[in-house]
Design a protein around this motif. Structure first.
Motif: not given
Ligand code: NAP
Length: 250
Positions: A123, A126-127, A130, A169-170, A172-173, A176-177, A184
């Protein structure tokens, strides 16, 4: 541009790249022409030898020490990389540990240590990365999960939870992206011969693997290299790739 130099001019950051699967990923991505950042936490000599191997083959690489379980250390690493390389095109969240034990005997600190590195660390990275990828309007993030995150494993509740968490996490990101040019994906290795698996009983494990052998770090690195490549993997996001000799067949 030759087929093998598809990532020329790009930069790839691989966490936990001093040994094992991370090292193989670093070497495989270096073959694409990308500049490689070899993150390590406790093995400076091994990290340096990965850098030297890449340079000896005509590639560009340098190492950066950071404890991926600590947010401030991750942010420092990202600042160092952006200062030096100005961009990050590929992030591979690979650093991971096990601290096995049956649930009823598991120490809270062992639960937390595994979640802190394997999930919280991904996390933080990634944050942080990103932010830069959003500015670049493109990027590839590849999370190294595990088949244990899909199947569960007695004695590995902490590890399985961290690796299942990485898949969430994969996905959901990825959602989002997706509209911002960043993909991702997760790679879920089975049993791969590295320091992490040197204590396990190979015979018992191998009987559960249809391809009849443990995996090599290079088996995982090949899939990561594909997912990092452009345009070959440009239309793939939010997916989970089992590299497990056929242990799980969907
Ligand atoms: P490994 O041989 O034990 O190597 C672990 C790597 O992680 C090393 O480069 C180590 O660097 C780094 N690392 C450990 N703690 C760190 C920290 N706090 N901050 C930054 N880096 C740290 O493990 P591996 O088998 O290659 O596993 C790599 C990844 O694949 C892990 O996420 C693991 O869960 C996953 N995986 C492995 C298998 C398998 O069968 N081997 C199967 C499925 C998934 P230092 O030595 O510098 O600390």
């Amino acid at each position: 541009m030759t087929e093998s130099k598809l990532l020329e001019g790009k930069t790839a950051l691989i966490t936990g790249a001093s040994r094992g699967i991370g090292k193989a990923i670093a070497l495989a991505l270096a073959e694409t022409g990308a500049e490689i950042i070899v993150n390590y936490s406790q093995s400076p000599d091994k990290a340096e030898s990965v850098v030297e191997s890449i340079q000896a083959n005509g590639g560009n690489a340098y190492s950066v020490k950071a404890n991926i379980a600590e947010e401030s250390s991750v942010n420092e690493m990202i600042n160092i990389v952006l200062e030096r390389s100005k961009r990050i095109d590929v992030l591979v969240n690979n650093a991971g540990i096990t601290k096995d034990g049956l649930l009823m005997r598991m120490k809270t600190e062992d639960w937390q240590a595994v979640l802190n590195l394997n999930l919280n660390g991904a996390f933080f990275c990634t944050r942080g990365v990103a932010r830069q990828m959003l500015k670049q309007k493109q990027g590839r993030i590849i999370n190294i999960s595990s088949v244990v995150g899909l199947m569960g494993n007695a004695g590995q509740t902490n590890y399985a939870a961290s690796k299942a968490g990485l898949i969430g996490l994969t996905k959901s990101t990825a959602k989002e992206f997706a509209s911002r040019g960043i993909t991702v994906n997760s790679v879920t290795p089975g049993f791969i011969s590295t320091d992490m698996t040197k204590e396990i009983n190979n015979d018992a494990i191998i009987s559960a693997i249809p391809l009849g052998r443990l995996g090599k770090p290079e088996d995982v690195a090949g899939t990561v290299r594909f997912l990092a490549s452009d345009p070959a993997a440009a239309y793939i996001t939010g997916q989970t790739f089992n590299v497990d000799g056929g242990m799980i067949m969907n």
